[in-house]
Design a protein around this motif. Structure first.
Motif, mmCIF file in Angstrom:
data_model
loop_
_atom_site.group_PDB
_atom_site.id
_atom_site.type_symbol
_atom_site.label_atom_id
_atom_site.label_comp_id
_atom_site.label_asym_id
_atom_site.label_seq_id
_atom_site.Cartn_x
_atom_site.Cartn_y
_atom_site.Cartn_z
ATOM 1 N N PRO A 13 19.034 -20.627 30.993
ATOM 2 C CA PRO A 13 19.100 -19.502 31.925
ATOM 3 C C PRO A 13 19.882 -18.345 31.318
ATOM 4 O O PRO A 13 20.725 -18.546 30.440
ATOM 5 N N TRP A 45 7.773 -11.411 39.470
ATOM 6 C CA TRP A 45 7.817 -11.621 38.022
ATOM 7 C C TRP A 45 7.076 -10.512 37.291
ATOM 8 O O TRP A 45 7.564 -9.980 36.288
ATOM 9 N N TRP A 56 18.019 -12.045 35.039
ATOM 10 C CA TRP A 56 18.283 -13.217 35.878
ATOM 11 C C TRP A 56 17.235 -13.340 36.978
ATOM 12 O O TRP A 56 16.723 -14.427 37.248
ATOM 13 N N ASP A 59 14.016 -14.523 35.501
ATOM 14 C CA ASP A 59 14.089 -15.955 35.221
ATOM 15 C C ASP A 59 13.866 -16.780 36.483
ATOM 16 O O ASP A 59 13.112 -17.750 36.467
ATOM 17 N N LYS A 62 10.226 -16.509 37.606
ATOM 18 C CA LYS A 62 9.389 -17.326 36.735
ATOM 19 C C LYS A 62 9.538 -18.806 37.082
ATOM 20 O O LYS A 62 8.554 -19.553 37.097
ATOM 21 N N GLU A 63 10.749 -19.227 37.362
ATOM 22 C CA GLU A 63 10.986 -20.626 37.730
ATOM 23 C C GLU A 63 10.286 -20.966 39.047
ATOM 24 O O GLU A 63 9.641 -22.008 39.171
ATOM 25 N N SER A 114 21.614 -20.285 38.236
ATOM 26 C CA SER A 114 20.226 -20.388 37.795
ATOM 27 C C SER A 114 19.718 -21.786 38.095
ATOM 28 O O SER A 114 20.170 -22.754 37.505
ATOM 29 N N ARG A 116 16.961 -24.838 38.246
ATOM 30 C CA ARG A 116 15.800 -25.389 37.553
ATOM 31 C C ARG A 116 15.203 -26.488 38.422
ATOM 32 O O ARG A 116 15.891 -27.461 38.763
#
Length: 125
Positions: A13, A45, A56, A59, A62-63, A114, A116
């Motif tokens: 991240p 995105w 950030w 990211d 996108k996640e 961040s 995941r």
């Protein structure tokens, strides 16, 4: 080093503290996945992917997009498996996993962490 080791590992991240506005937008991106699937993460995105100041947020978008694509694929598999009956049993489990993981991701994103997803295919890099 094997060529597959890097493929399965999620990207690191971005570092630094995210502004409150970006954290709030990331919260919304993760939570709208429950209702709107991959539409909102895709839009965010695409809008922010070339802006280095929003690294950030990009990211996290996108996640969320990768996870919602994974959920969509799981729904397709459940639909195909519905022919033999097991898909109708698995579809509520996919929905509950989507609900719980999107809420957890939203809470973490609002804290500036961040997040995941544990089951996401990393299709968008």
């Amino acid at each position: 080093m094997n060529e597959f080791e890097n493929v399965t590992a999620p990207p690191p991240p971005p570092t630094g503290v995210a502004p409150q506005e970006d954290r709030t937008v990331a919260l919304i991106v993760h939570l709208t996945g429950i209702v709107a699937s991959f539409v909102v993460p895709l839009i965010l995105w695409l809008v922010n992917k070339d802006n280095p100041a929003k690294a950030w947020l990009t990211d996290q978008s996108k996640e969320a997009l990768n996870f919602q694509i994974t959920v969509f694929i799981a729904y397709l598999v459940c639909s195909v498996l519905g022919v033999i009956g097991i898909g109708f049993l698995l579809m509520p489990l996919v929905w509950i996993a989507n609900l719980v993981l999107c809420i957890l991701a939203g809470i973490k994103a609002n804290e500036g962490v961040s997040y995941r997803y544990p089951f996401a295919l990393r299709l968008i890099k």
